[in-house]
Design an enzyme around this catalytic site. Sequence first.
Site, short mmCIF file in Angstrom:
data_model
loop_
_atom_site.label_atom_id
_atom_site.label_comp_id
_atom_site.label_asym_id
_atom_site.label_seq_id
_atom_site.Cartn_x
_atom_site.Cartn_y
_atom_site.Cartn_z
N SER A 132 0.82 -1.21 0.00
CA SER A 132 0.00 0.00 0.00
C SER A 132 0.85 1.26 0.00
O SER A 132 1.09 1.86 -1.05
CB SER A 132 -0.95 -0.04 1.19
N ASP A 135 6.45 -4.01 -0.81
CA ASP A 135 6.55 -3.39 -2.14
C ASP A 135 6.73 -1.89 -2.00
O ASP A 135 6.97 -1.20 -2.99
CB ASP A 135 5.27 -3.68 -2.94
N HIS A 163 8.15 -0.90 -5.46
CA HIS A 163 6.86 -0.29 -5.80
C HIS A 163 6.41 -0.75 -7.20
O HIS A 163 6.12 0.05 -8.08
CB HIS A 163 6.92 1.24 -5.73
P1 NAI Z 1 -9.75 1.95 -2.03
O1 NAI Z 1 -9.99 3.40 -1.80
O2 NAI Z 1 -10.64 1.19 -2.95
O3 NAI Z 1 -9.78 1.19 -0.61
C1 NAI Z 1 -9.14 1.65 0.53
C2 NAI Z 1 -9.89 1.10 1.73
O4 NAI Z 1 -9.17 1.45 2.91
C3 NAI Z 1 -11.30 1.68 1.86
O5 NAI Z 1 -12.26 0.64 2.01
C4 NAI Z 1 -11.21 2.54 3.11
O6 NAI Z 1 -12.43 2.58 3.83
C5 NAI Z 1 -10.13 1.79 3.88
N1 NAI Z 1 -9.56 2.55 4.97
C6 NAI Z 1 -9.50 3.90 5.13
N2 NAI Z 1 -8.94 4.19 6.32
C7 NAI Z 1 -8.65 3.00 6.91
C8 NAI Z 1 -8.07 2.64 8.15
N3 NAI Z 1 -7.72 3.56 9.06
N4 NAI Z 1 -7.90 1.34 8.43
C9 NAI Z 1 -8.29 0.39 7.56
N5 NAI Z 1 -8.87 0.66 6.37
C10 NAI Z 1 -9.03 1.96 6.05
O7 NAI Z 1 -8.22 1.84 -2.46
P2 NAI Z 1 -7.52 0.66 -3.27
O8 NAI Z 1 -7.64 0.91 -4.72
O9 NAI Z 1 -7.96 -0.65 -2.73
O10 NAI Z 1 -5.99 0.93 -2.88
C11 NAI Z 1 -5.51 0.74 -1.56
C12 NAI Z 1 -4.14 1.37 -1.46
O11 NAI Z 1 -3.23 0.64 -2.28
C13 NAI Z 1 -4.04 2.81 -2.01
O12 NAI Z 1 -4.36 3.75 -1.01
C14 NAI Z 1 -2.61 2.92 -2.41
O13 NAI Z 1 -1.88 3.49 -1.35
C15 NAI Z 1 -2.15 1.48 -2.61
N6 NAI Z 1 -1.73 1.19 -3.98
C16 NAI Z 1 -0.47 0.69 -4.19
C17 NAI Z 1 -0.02 0.38 -5.47
C18 NAI Z 1 1.33 -0.22 -5.70
O14 NAI Z 1 1.80 -0.26 -6.87
N7 NAI Z 1 2.03 -0.73 -4.70
C19 NAI Z 1 -0.87 0.64 -6.63
C20 NAI Z 1 -2.21 1.11 -6.31
C21 NAI Z 1 -2.60 1.40 -5.03
#
Ligand code: NAI
Length: 345
Positions: A230, A255, A292
């Site tokens: 994340s 990652d 990443h």
């Molecule tokens: P999303 O917005 O669909 O889901 C994020 C979830 O985290 C939501 O359900 C939200 O309610 C929850 N959340 C918010 N605050 C929280 C907390 N304090 N504790 C637990 N859960 C909480 O986002 P998605 O698309 O699933 O992406 C998640 C993360 O993945 C992104 O924020 C980004 O940082 C990371 N990411 C990493 C990539 C990589 O290449 N390594 C690529 C794309 C995203």
Amino acid sequence: MIKVAFYDTKEYDKPSFEKYGKLHDIDFRFLETKLNEDTASLASGCEVVCVFVNDTVNKDVIDKLYENGVKLIALRSAGYNNVDVHSAFGKIHVVHVPAYSPYAVAEHAMALLLTSVRRIHKAYNRTREFNFSLNGLTGFDLHGKTAGVIGTGKIGRIFIDICKGFGMKVIAYDPYPQKESDIVYVSLDELFKSSDVISLHCPLTDNTHHMVDSSAIEKMKKGVVIINTSRGGLIDAEALLEGIKERKVGAACLDVYEEESDIFFEDRSGHILNDDLLSRLISMPNVLVTSHQAFLTEEALNNIAETTVNNIVSYYNKDGLCDNELCYKCGNIEHCKSDRKERCF
Ligand code: NAI
């Protein structure tokens, strides 16, 4: 023609952005440098800047861009923790790519987990040197183990399904649980206590910064595997290293890393790495680090370019909404997105 200053360009970015840019008369100025206070002026003559995860988009940078006539910041990522959306409010619109391939990230998380627990990285190196010994390669079955998933958004939910496919029990924590789902939600403490594998899929915010710290690790099972695809800042890396040295943490699959911005995405081989903590983590036999990379699939690159270009085009369509805008107006940057009827300001 819309002129876009494209910061932190990598070779793999260009083909898809050129393809979609041509369709909409967008001229990308590809810059290798990252955006920061010193490089903001390179955007002069462009109303749009396109940035990625390790560009710095703080108040100073936003003010400089604004003075230079920039009207739109188009993130080509989902996460936006590097952008001061509050400072941008009223000056520069900010758009992001909410989903480009959640499968890419969830599958990478599982790839790291399998590599780690079945010692594939070690076996690969051994057999390349015709070392066919199995000593030290004993892994464990995922079947029947408990996966704790923190954040059940797009990526977290796909990771849950993948884990279920492996016969794992899954528990999850999210302050905004999915309605009408069969996900078993527990408190964060319960998740820390009961999980054999913990995977982070929530955004980096003030609330989630260092959510995995020494007190969290203390609550975890001995031998726990921690996966972070994340954002690096979710884990206190010093505490993680301590947990590994004390044999409390069985393995870490990373990652992302909190101090990655000057290190990841570049070839640093042949250089002395000025980050003792990362060097020490990488030197551990039970730590896997990728740079990443979780997003990096053909499908994701294509979707990133298509959505970013569409976001930019929607900004120039003055009558409509600004697609995928991150808006500070009500302070709830993302969660009002679906109800929004007009652009942020
Ligand atoms: P999303 O917005 O669909 O889901 C994020 C979830 O985290 C939501 O359900 C939200 O309610 C929850 N959340 C918010 N605050 C929280 C907390 N304090 N504790 C637990 N859960 C909480 O986002 P998605 O698309 O699933 O992406 C998640 C993360 O993945 C992104 O924020 C980004 O940082 C990371 N990411 C990493 C990539 C990589 O290449 N390594 C690529 C794309 C995203």
